[in-house]
Write a protein that holds these residues in place. Structure first.
Motif, PDB file in Angstrom:
ATOM      1  N   ASN A   1       0.842  -1.183   0.000  1.00 19.62           N
ATOM      2  CA  ASN A   1       0.000   0.000   0.000  1.00 19.62           C
ATOM      3  C   ASN A   1       0.886   1.244   0.000  1.00 19.62           C
ATOM      4  N   PRO A   2       0.774   2.123  -0.996  1.00 21.23           N
ATOM      5  CA  PRO A   2       1.640   3.306  -1.025  1.00 21.23           C
ATOM      6  C   PRO A   2       1.464   4.191   0.189  1.00 21.23           C
ATOM      7  N   GLN A   3       0.274   4.213   0.806  1.00 17.51           N
ATOM      8  CA  GLN A   3       0.057   5.062   1.968  1.00 17.51           C
ATOM      9  C   GLN A   3       0.799   4.554   3.189  1.00 17.51           C
ATOM     10  N   GLU A   4       1.156   3.277   3.209  1.00 14.26           N
ATOM     11  CA  GLU A   4       1.879   2.718   4.339  1.00 14.26           C
ATOM     12  C   GLU A   4       3.381   2.782   4.132  1.00 14.26           C
ATOM     13  N   ALA A   5       3.828   3.220   2.980  1.00 20.40           N
ATOM     14  CA  ALA A   5       5.252   3.265   2.691  1.00 20.40           C
ATOM     15  C   ALA A   5       5.873   4.487   3.346  1.00 20.40           C
ATOM     16  N   THR A   6       7.175   4.384   3.660  1.00 24.25           N
ATOM     17  CA  THR A   6       7.893   5.503   4.256  1.00 24.25           C
ATOM     18  C   THR A   6       8.279   6.533   3.217  1.00 24.25           C
ATOM     19  N   ALA A   7       8.252   6.185   1.936  1.00 24.41           N
ATOM     20  CA  ALA A   7       8.554   7.116   0.865  1.00 24.41           C
ATOM     21  C   ALA A   7       7.496   6.964  -0.213  1.00 24.41           C
ATOM     22  N   PRO A   8       7.230   8.019  -0.971  1.00 22.33           N
ATOM     23  CA  PRO A   8       6.195   7.909  -1.992  1.00 22.33           C
ATOM     24  C   PRO A   8       6.568   6.895  -3.057  1.00 22.33           C
ATOM     25  N   VAL A   9       5.565   6.129  -3.523  1.00 21.59           N
ATOM     26  CA  VAL A   9       5.812   5.148  -4.564  1.00 21.59           C
ATOM     27  C   VAL A   9       5.968   5.897  -5.867  1.00 21.59           C
ATOM     28  N   GLY A  10       7.134   5.873  -6.443  1.00 23.02           N
ATOM     29  CA  GLY A  10       7.443   6.580  -7.674  1.00 23.02           C
ATOM     30  C   GLY A  10       8.931   6.548  -7.895  1.00 23.02           C
ATOM     31  N   LYS A  11       9.355   7.219  -8.945  1.00 27.02           N
ATOM     32  CA  LYS A  11      10.773   7.232  -9.269  1.00 27.02           C
ATOM     33  C   LYS A  11      11.560   8.260  -8.461  1.00 27.02           C
ATOM     34  N   LYS A  12      10.872   9.159  -7.805  1.00 29.54           N
ATOM     35  CA  LYS A  12      11.564  10.186  -7.031  1.00 29.54           C
ATOM     36  C   LYS A  12      11.972   9.645  -5.668  1.00 29.54           C
ATOM     37  N   LEU A  13      13.115  10.095  -5.189  1.00 28.37           N
ATOM     38  CA  LEU A  13      13.609   9.721  -3.875  1.00 28.37           C
ATOM     39  C   LEU A  13      13.261  10.817  -2.876  1.00 28.37           C
ATOM     40  N   SER A  14      12.796  10.430  -1.712  1.00 22.17           N
ATOM     41  CA  SER A  14      12.492  11.394  -0.664  1.00 22.17           C
ATOM     42  C   SER A  14      13.752  11.663   0.157  1.00 22.17           C
ATOM     43  N   LEU A  15      14.083  12.941   0.301  1.00 22.44           N
ATOM     44  CA  LEU A  15      15.233  13.351   1.107  1.00 22.44           C
ATOM     45  C   LEU A  15      14.815  13.782   2.511  1.00 22.44           C
ATOM     46  N   LYS A  16      13.569  13.541   2.863  1.00 28.16           N
ATOM     47  CA  LYS A  16      13.089  13.900   4.189  1.00 28.16           C
ATOM     48  C   LYS A  16      13.612  12.912   5.227  1.00 28.16           C
ATOM     49  N   ALA A  17      13.565  13.326   6.480  1.00 26.41           N
ATOM     50  CA  ALA A  17      13.911  12.415   7.576  1.00 26.41           C
ATOM     51  C   ALA A  17      12.788  11.394   7.731  1.00 26.41           C
ATOM     52  N   MET A  18      13.124  10.115   7.677  1.00 22.53           N
ATOM     53  CA  MET A  18      12.139   9.043   7.737  1.00 22.53           C
ATOM     54  C   MET A  18      12.333   8.225   9.010  1.00 22.53           C
ATOM     55  N   THR A  19      11.261   7.577   9.429  1.00 15.48           N
ATOM     56  CA  THR A  19      11.258   6.828  10.679  1.00 15.48           C
ATOM     57  C   THR A  19      11.123   5.344  10.390  1.00 15.48           C
ATOM     58  N   LEU A  20      11.983   4.566  11.023  1.00 19.12           N
ATOM     59  CA  LEU A  20      11.915   3.109  10.928  1.00 19.12           C
ATOM     60  C   LEU A  20      11.632   2.564  12.323  1.00 19.12           C
ATOM     61  N   ASP A  21      10.492   1.927  12.486  1.00 20.67           N
ATOM     62  CA  ASP A  21      10.090   1.352  13.766  1.00 20.67           C
ATOM     63  C   ASP A  21       9.975  -0.154  13.588  1.00 20.67           C
ATOM     64  N   ASN A  22      11.052  -0.866  13.892  1.00 29.04           N
ATOM     65  CA  ASN A  22      11.064  -2.309  13.692  1.00 29.04           C
ATOM     66  C   ASN A  22      10.303  -3.028  14.797  1.00 29.04           C
ATOM     67  N   LYS A  23       9.903  -4.244  14.511  1.00 31.56           N
ATOM     68  CA  LYS A  23       9.170  -5.030  15.488  1.00 31.56           C
ATOM     69  C   LYS A  23      10.090  -5.471  16.623  1.00 31.56           C
ATOM     70  N   LYS A  24       9.463  -5.917  17.726  1.00 31.32           N
ATOM     71  CA  LYS A  24      10.227  -6.374  18.885  1.00 31.32           C
ATOM     72  C   LYS A  24      11.022  -7.625  18.537  1.00 31.32           C
ATOM     73  N   GLN A  25      12.230  -7.700  19.101  1.00 30.74           N
ATOM     74  CA  GLN A  25      13.092  -8.866  18.921  1.00 30.74           C
ATOM     75  C   GLN A  25      13.377  -9.507  20.270  1.00 30.74           C
ATOM     76  N   LYS A  26      13.563 -10.814  20.255  1.00 29.58           N
ATOM     77  CA  LYS A  26      13.974 -11.520  21.463  1.00 29.58           C
ATOM     78  C   LYS A  26      15.466 -11.786  21.350  1.00 29.58           C
ATOM     79  N   ILE A  27      16.220 -11.158  22.258  1.00 29.68           N
ATOM     80  CA  ILE A  27      17.681 -11.204  22.212  1.00 29.68           C
ATOM     81  C   ILE A  27      18.201 -11.549  23.597  1.00 29.68           C
TER      82      ILE A  27
END
Length: 327
Positions: free
Chosen positions: A124-150
């Motif tokens: 879903n393009p709305q769930e992506a961190t960057a717009p779906v297209g050929k352009k690259l977003s230079l904005k600050a983006m957030t990555l929230d990974n799932k919990k890990q067992k370590i």
């Protein structure tokens, strides 16, 4: 013998200085309209038998009407904090990073492997961190990974997750050095988190021991530096990396809670005993200095015992009043 780090790619970013696309677009529209209008006098000239003028004009007008749309392919619109990586016949020509309307070679192709994989996977393009297209977003983006067992340094299983704030610093490396820069950042974040969490205990036993729970600022700095070193080849800049969730795994959470409660009780008892001993010493000294009463060793021991019971007990003591002689 030292191992040499493998170089992924030698492609370096170069900013493309393209001409104003608005002027080229307006000029193309005017010529296209002129070609459409020029068909009429060319047809009239041919109808009157003037082939010397009508035939060349008709050929030029029809030819421009067939290929006049090609210049419009070279008009590119760049919004703030966007970039467009262009290639021409497989060769990297440059990156458009300034905002505005520009004109480039109409046969140039914009490249963004991450967007192509999003479309192919049906995300879903709305769930992506960057717009779906050929352009690259230079904005600050957030990555929230799932919990890990370590396992932490002591081998205790813990659940941990992080949030990473990142942005693209080198568009050429992000496009040509890795297959998908977003997945690359996600995988490297998981790997760096596992290495950092395994190097520290969950909770430190002393004040000078760095731990995951007690040294959040130091751990965040270490995590950011380690992650930055791993994503440099992809042209990514890590702005911040912090732990958002930290807890013992469910299978040992109850036991660790009892351990923490026991440690808290012991620490509290130590403070209570230290305070009680100090109060008993003060009481004996005041009785002796003020000559309130003279107590032998046996009575002093009994008094110390009674005071410690009263001061260290969990419940209020019930006093027994002695109305007779103390001997």
């Amino acid at each position: 013998m030292k191992e040499k780090k493998e170089i992924i790619s030698t492609v370096e970013e170069k900013e493309l200085n393209a001409p104003n696309g608005l002027a080229v677009g307006i000029l193309s529209v005017l010529v296209y309209v002129a070609a459409a209008v020029g068909v009429i006098p060319a047809a009239m000239a041919l109808d009157n038998g003037s082939t010397a003028f009508g035939a060349p004009l008709m050929v030029m007008c029809v030819l421009w009407l067939c290929v006049g749309w090609i210049p419009f392919m070279g008009v590119k619109v760049i919004r703030p904090n966007e970039a467009l990586v262009l290639t021409l016949f497989g060769k990297y020509t440059g990156t458009l990073k300034k905002k505005g309307i520009f004109f480039v070679n109409p046969f140039s192709i914009a490249v963004n492997p991450a967007s192509a994989q999003k479309i192919a996977s049906g995300k879903n393009p709305q769930e992506a961190t960057a717009p779906v297209g050929k352009k690259l977003s230079l904005k600050a983006m957030t990555l929230d990974n799932k919990k890990q067992k370590i396992n932490d340094r002591d081998g205790n299983p813990i659940e941990i997750s992080i949030v990473v704030i990142w942005k693209i610093a080198n568009t050429a490396k992000a496009v040509f050095n890795v297959d998908n820069y977003e997945e690359y950042v996600s995988i490297q974040s998981d790997s760096a988190l596992r290495d950092v969490a395994g190097a520290y205990p969950y909770d430190g036993d002393g004040e000078n021991v760095k731990s995951l729970r007690g040294s959040s600022a130091e751990i965040a700095g270490h995590l950011r530096d380690m992650l930055q070193s791993r994503v440099d080849d992809a042209g990514i800049e890590v702005i911040e990396a912090r732990i958002t969730h930290l807890a013992y795994a469910p299978e040992i959470a109850a036991a660790m809670l009892q351990r923490q409660q026991a440690a808290a009780i012991i620490e509290a008892r130590q403070k209570i005993v230290d305070g009680a001993v100090g109060m008993v010493e003060m009481a004996l000294e005041r009785l002796s200095e003020n000559h309130v009463c003279e107590l032998d060793e046996e009575r002093k021991a009994q008094m110390v015992s009674n005071l410690l019971v009263v001061l260290c007990g969990n419940k209020d003591a019930q006093p027994i009043v002695n109305s007779g002689s103390i001997y």
